[in-house]
Design a protein around this motif. Sequence first.
Motif, PDB file in Angstrom:
ATOM      1  N   GLY A  99       3.306   0.059  13.083  1.00 40.57           N
ATOM      2  CA  GLY A  99       2.365   0.643  12.136  1.00 40.57           C
ATOM      3  C   GLY A  99       0.903   0.293  12.282  1.00 40.57           C
ATOM      4  N   SER A 100       0.573  -0.990  12.311  1.00 42.49           N
ATOM      5  CA  SER A 100      -0.844  -1.356  12.254  1.00 42.49           C
ATOM      6  C   SER A 100      -1.554  -1.212  13.582  1.00 42.49           C
ATOM      7  CB  SER A 100      -0.967  -2.803  11.771  1.00 42.49           C
ATOM      8  OG  SER A 100      -0.282  -3.682  12.645  1.00 42.49           O
ATOM      9  N   ALA A 101      -0.837  -0.812  14.627  1.00 41.96           N
ATOM     10  CA  ALA A 101      -1.490  -0.682  15.928  1.00 41.96           C
ATOM     11  C   ALA A 101      -2.458   0.490  15.976  1.00 41.96           C
ATOM     12  CB  ALA A 101      -0.431  -0.531  17.034  1.00 41.96           C
ATOM     13  N   ALA A 102      -2.168   1.542  15.218  1.00 41.01           N
ATOM     14  CA  ALA A 102      -3.008   2.740  15.262  1.00 41.01           C
ATOM     15  C   ALA A 102      -4.235   2.575  14.366  1.00 41.01           C
ATOM     16  CB  ALA A 102      -2.194   3.957  14.829  1.00 41.01           C
ATOM     17  N   ASP A 103      -5.374   3.020  14.882  1.00 39.45           N
ATOM     18  CA  ASP A 103      -6.610   2.891  14.123  1.00 39.45           C
ATOM     19  C   ASP A 103      -6.563   3.638  12.798  1.00 39.45           C
ATOM     20  OD1 ASP A 103      -7.954   1.283  15.919  1.00 39.45           O
ATOM     21  OD2 ASP A 103      -8.635   2.980  17.125  1.00 39.45           O
ATOM     22  N   ASP A 104      -5.892   4.805  12.765  1.00 41.80           N
ATOM     23  CA  ASP A 104      -5.897   5.627  11.560  1.00 41.80           C
ATOM     24  C   ASP A 104      -4.661   5.419  10.703  1.00 41.80           C
ATOM     25  OD1 ASP A 104      -4.210   6.722  13.362  1.00 41.80           O
ATOM     26  OD2 ASP A 104      -4.840   8.807  13.075  1.00 41.80           O
ATOM     27  N   SER A 105      -3.867   4.401  11.015  1.00 47.69           N
ATOM     28  CA  SER A 105      -2.715   4.102  10.174  1.00 47.69           C
ATOM     29  C   SER A 105      -3.202   3.553   8.831  1.00 47.69           C
ATOM     30  CB  SER A 105      -1.824   3.067  10.855  1.00 47.69           C
ATOM     31  OG  SER A 105      -0.915   2.525   9.939  1.00 47.69           O
ATOM     32  N   ALA A 106      -2.573   3.999   7.765  1.00 48.73           N
ATOM     33  CA  ALA A 106      -2.935   3.467   6.445  1.00 48.73           C
ATOM     34  C   ALA A 106      -2.618   1.980   6.355  1.00 48.73           C
ATOM     35  CB  ALA A 106      -2.188   4.227   5.355  1.00 48.73           C
ATOM     36  N   TRP A 107      -1.672   1.520   7.196  1.00 50.13           N
ATOM     37  CA  TRP A 107      -1.357   0.090   7.181  1.00 50.13           C
ATOM     38  C   TRP A 107      -2.512  -0.735   7.735  1.00 50.13           C
ATOM     39  CZ3 TRP A 107       4.408   0.176   9.150  1.00 50.13           C
ATOM     40  CH2 TRP A 107       5.192   0.771   8.160  1.00 50.13           C
ATOM     41  N   ARG A 108      -3.310  -0.127   8.610  1.00 48.73           N
ATOM     42  CA  ARG A 108      -4.464  -0.848   9.149  1.00 48.73           C
ATOM     43  C   ARG A 108      -5.462  -1.168   8.042  1.00 48.73           C
ATOM     44  NH1 ARG A 108      -7.408  -1.034  13.970  1.00 48.73           N
ATOM     45  NH2 ARG A 108      -5.414  -0.993  15.072  1.00 48.73           N
ATOM     46  N   GLU A 109      -5.449  -0.367   6.994  1.00 48.04           N
ATOM     47  CA  GLU A 109      -6.418  -0.598   5.920  1.00 48.04           C
ATOM     48  C   GLU A 109      -6.212  -1.974   5.275  1.00 48.04           C
ATOM     49  OE1 GLU A 109      -4.213   1.619   2.119  1.00 48.04           O
ATOM     50  OE2 GLU A 109      -5.586   2.745   3.399  1.00 48.04           O
ATOM     51  N   ILE A 110      -4.977  -2.490   5.306  1.00 47.57           N
ATOM     52  CA  ILE A 110      -4.715  -3.833   4.765  1.00 47.57           C
ATOM     53  C   ILE A 110      -5.456  -4.867   5.596  1.00 47.57           C
ATOM     54  CG2 ILE A 110      -2.940  -5.554   4.274  1.00 47.57           C
ATOM     55  CD1 ILE A 110      -0.946  -3.243   3.981  1.00 47.57           C
ATOM     56  N   THR A 156       0.827  -1.204   0.000  1.00 41.95           N
ATOM     57  CA  THR A 156       0.000   0.000   0.000  1.00 41.95           C
ATOM     58  C   THR A 156       0.861   1.254   0.000  1.00 41.95           C
ATOM     59  OG1 THR A 156      -1.895   1.071   1.050  1.00 41.95           O
ATOM     60  CG2 THR A 156      -0.184   0.223   2.510  1.00 41.95           C
ATOM     61  N   GLY A 157       0.208   2.380  -0.246  1.00 41.81           N
ATOM     62  CA  GLY A 157       0.857   3.676  -0.260  1.00 41.81           C
ATOM     63  C   GLY A 157      -0.215   4.743  -0.313  1.00 41.81           C
ATOM     64  N   PRO A 158       0.189   5.993  -0.306  1.00 43.23           N
ATOM     65  CA  PRO A 158      -0.802   7.077  -0.273  1.00 43.23           C
ATOM     66  C   PRO A 158      -1.644   7.178  -1.542  1.00 43.23           C
ATOM     67  CG  PRO A 158       1.431   7.946  -0.501  1.00 43.23           C
ATOM     68  CD  PRO A 158       1.578   6.498  -0.224  1.00 43.23           C
ATOM     69  N   GLU A 159      -1.106   6.706  -2.677  1.00 40.65           N
ATOM     70  CA  GLU A 159      -1.858   6.781  -3.934  1.00 40.65           C
ATOM     71  C   GLU A 159      -2.658   5.496  -4.158  1.00 40.65           C
ATOM     72  OE1 GLU A 159      -1.872   9.564  -5.529  1.00 40.65           O
ATOM     73  OE2 GLU A 159      -0.334  10.447  -4.218  1.00 40.65           O
ATOM     74  N   GLU A 160      -3.800   5.645  -4.782  1.00 39.30           N
ATOM     75  CA  GLU A 160      -4.645   4.482  -5.054  1.00 39.30           C
ATOM     76  C   GLU A 160      -3.911   3.441  -5.891  1.00 39.30           C
ATOM     77  OE1 GLU A 160      -7.898   2.098  -4.588  1.00 39.30           O
ATOM     78  OE2 GLU A 160      -7.511   4.053  -3.626  1.00 39.30           O
ATOM     79  N   SER A 161      -3.064   3.902  -6.820  1.00 33.38           N
ATOM     80  CA  SER A 161      -2.317   2.984  -7.687  1.00 33.38           C
ATOM     81  C   SER A 161      -1.316   2.144  -6.914  1.00 33.38           C
ATOM     82  CB  SER A 161      -1.579   3.775  -8.777  1.00 33.38           C
ATOM     83  OG  SER A 161      -0.641   4.671  -8.183  1.00 33.38           O
ATOM     84  N   GLN A 162      -0.973   2.575  -5.681  1.00 34.24           N
ATOM     85  CA  GLN A 162       0.004   1.841  -4.874  1.00 34.24           C
ATOM     86  C   GLN A 162      -0.648   0.791  -3.980  1.00 34.24           C
ATOM     87  OE1 GLN A 162       1.586   5.447  -3.064  1.00 34.24           O
ATOM     88  NE2 GLN A 162       3.521   5.175  -4.164  1.00 34.24           N
ATOM     89  N   LYS A 163      -1.952   0.731  -3.951  1.00 32.32           N
ATOM     90  CA  LYS A 163      -2.656  -0.198  -3.056  1.00 32.32           C
ATOM     91  C   LYS A 163      -2.740  -1.581  -3.716  1.00 32.32           C
ATOM     92  CE  LYS A 163      -5.164   3.623  -0.941  1.00 32.32           C
ATOM     93  NZ  LYS A 163      -4.204   3.752   0.160  1.00 32.32           N
TER      94      LYS A 163
END
Length: 810
Positions: free
Chosen positions: A297-308, A269-276
């Motif tokens: 990274g994934s411990a925080a609720d708002d981390s983008a890594w949590r989205e995985i 993943t990444g900030p751009e949709e193409s990186q997900k």
Amino acid sequence: MFMSINKSTLTETDIITKFILPAVKDAGWDDMTQIRQEVKLRDGKVIVRGKVAARKKVKSADIVLYHKPNMPLAVIEAKANKHEVGKGMQQGLDYAKLLDVPFVFASNGDGFIFHDKTNPNQLETEIRLEDFPTPLQLRDKYCQWKGYKQSQLSVLEQDYYDDGSGKSPRYYQMQAVNKTLEAISAGQDRILLVMATGTGKTYTAFQIIWRLWKAKAKKRILFLADRNVLVDQTRINDFQPFGTAMTKVEKRNVDPAYEVHLALYQALTGPEESQKAYKQVDPNFFDLIIIDECHRGSAADDSAWREILEYFGSATQVGLTATPKETDEVSNTDYFGDPVYTYSLKEGIEDGFLAPYKVVRVDIDIDLQGWRPQKDQKDKHGETIEDRIYNQNDFDRTMVIDERTELVARTITNYLKRTDPMAKTIVFCNDIDHAERMRRALVNLNPEQVAKNDKYVMKITGDDEIGKAQLDYFIDPKKAYPVIATTSELMTTGVDAKTCKLVVLDQNIQSMTKFKQIIGRGTRIDDKYNKLWFTILDFKKATELFADERFDGIPEKVKVAKPEDINNGKDNLDDDEDDQTGIDSPFDGEESGDVNKPTPTYGGDTSSIPDDSGTPIDDAPSVRKFHVNGVPVTVIAERVQYYDTDGKLVTESFKDYTRKTLVKQFATLDDFTKKWNATDRKQAIIDELESLGVLWEVLEQEVGKELDPFDLICHVVYDQPALTRKERAENVKKRNYFTKYSETAQEVLNSLLDKYADEGVLEIENKNILKVAPFTNIGRPIEIVKKGFGKPADYEQAISELEAEIYRSA
């Protein structure tokens, strides 16, 4: 069925061989697969004082019975027949607790005392040898005690991976795997495992995956980490048996042809949709996800890594960490639930699987007293220095004093010269700039070592490709260089430096999470390379965190707000995480305290991970930093502390440790001397004292005399005047004790007494002593015994009498 023998004359081993094992085998237990003897569950705690370390000796469980290798059922503890039948029960219960089994049998060969936790109305009963339970009986009672359903058994009874080398999971790894599989097979889909650094989390994860994969309970697995080194170490080492079924996700490409996927968050993943890249497969593609170092990274609720994790929400997710994070804004247990199993640093050290530590605390005058610039003083770059008092929290963050850097480097150098100049050392600095200046200072102070190899000192940080390339060499025990690594954040976690013997703290650390991770760099033991303990050289009072009750426990869950309430304008920075890392740390907002994040974070130590182009992310936001020299700096205090039996740091000599340890066993001098004189062979009691951590070599060094172990204890513990071995030997000779023996016997006993005076009591008890000079001048051992004493038993009696004479004054 059982032979008629005078049991009272038999040893414990005889009792096991002639009575206990036949009873077990007659009940249907398979000798090859279900019965294991002398099962060593602990390695023996390492005791450190001075420059010497030794392991306590530990006992093994006499017999452990298994349904399968992954499912122990019962412990059997045997004693010689002179003891009561249940003598070994308490020892057996200790082993049963480690193995998490409900059945313990104690026996002296007459029968069994059966401790059965599945029968709370009558925990212990006496049964005959002929009535030992069958494997099926114990297995069924065990499954009932555990509450297993029939549908769970295909997973729970699946074997571990076995490479044929004899390696099997340690008891706590087996418990961690079994409890995880119990939870998964019972339908739990969010699981947390807490295991101290160095205890084999990745190996444990491998066995979890292997058993689920082989049982076909989980078919597609994702192993997630946030550092390349973690993924590569995992793929090459513990996960290697997966072979062609395994792949590492690279170039943002998830290949559905593979079953086991290892991936960096950044590759998915990444900030751009193409990186997900994770969206290349369906949300139900993975049915098991293992998250390594899940406190990051994934411990925080708002981390983008949590989205995985949320995208693959239907998958069973297992979080692994040594340091579960519980703050106002980040909670591991809020997401994963309470840990299904915890194995702490303290437990690891007490069991002998982890290295204890010695702390050398160094206090520098300007750190404690502060430094204030003169009026309108300018720094090296012509900047006017802000007029205030600068202290320990400022140095190497907002104020650099060259003399302080040099003093720290000189202290490190002098310590290594006194101990081992080639000891692997990690120096934790405040930032990359500090790490470079420390590297330079260490190079200048070690010209001879650098002349031998210019990689003696290396800066290993996220911004330096040359330094990062040396990381594998630093952690490889077979490679001598680099010896000293200066770093800021790159090596705080996930770096498996087994032979690291010195951890230097010149970094401001208030975060308990970070502190635990840094200490974990030294806690691995490597017997092959004589790495049994390590030293922490602390310049920033960081080791005061050892006294914090959170250091070796599960942090209390303090997160109470809903996720949507967390970043609504208030400052949620928890004191535990207030590490001032927002100033110049390579950590992102998740660690830095940047609580009002306008964009999702991508977690972890970004300095260690290049982006797709290979360009490292910047070390930190810029900060104003003054740089001065010409400031006198001195060390005003230094103290040494040791890891104590209760997990606390103590400042004590080895004499103090020995006194405290022995008084627990023998309250008075009379108690000790009675035990000593009643013991047929002094080797037995010396071994017993060594198992308590009494290091004779260290004790002799502190006392400054070559004393017999008996006299060392009497002198050190009970303040008695010490007799040397030669003085004791002379006292025996003055008493004309030998006149009752034949001429040959007198010659032998006189020579044994001389051996005692030179080398100690154990030399007298050495079975091969008669094979060396001067005894070889008398004859062969069998001839000496026959001519001088008659029978071997008479010779043994003479040895016992000689020892009694040596210690008669006691």
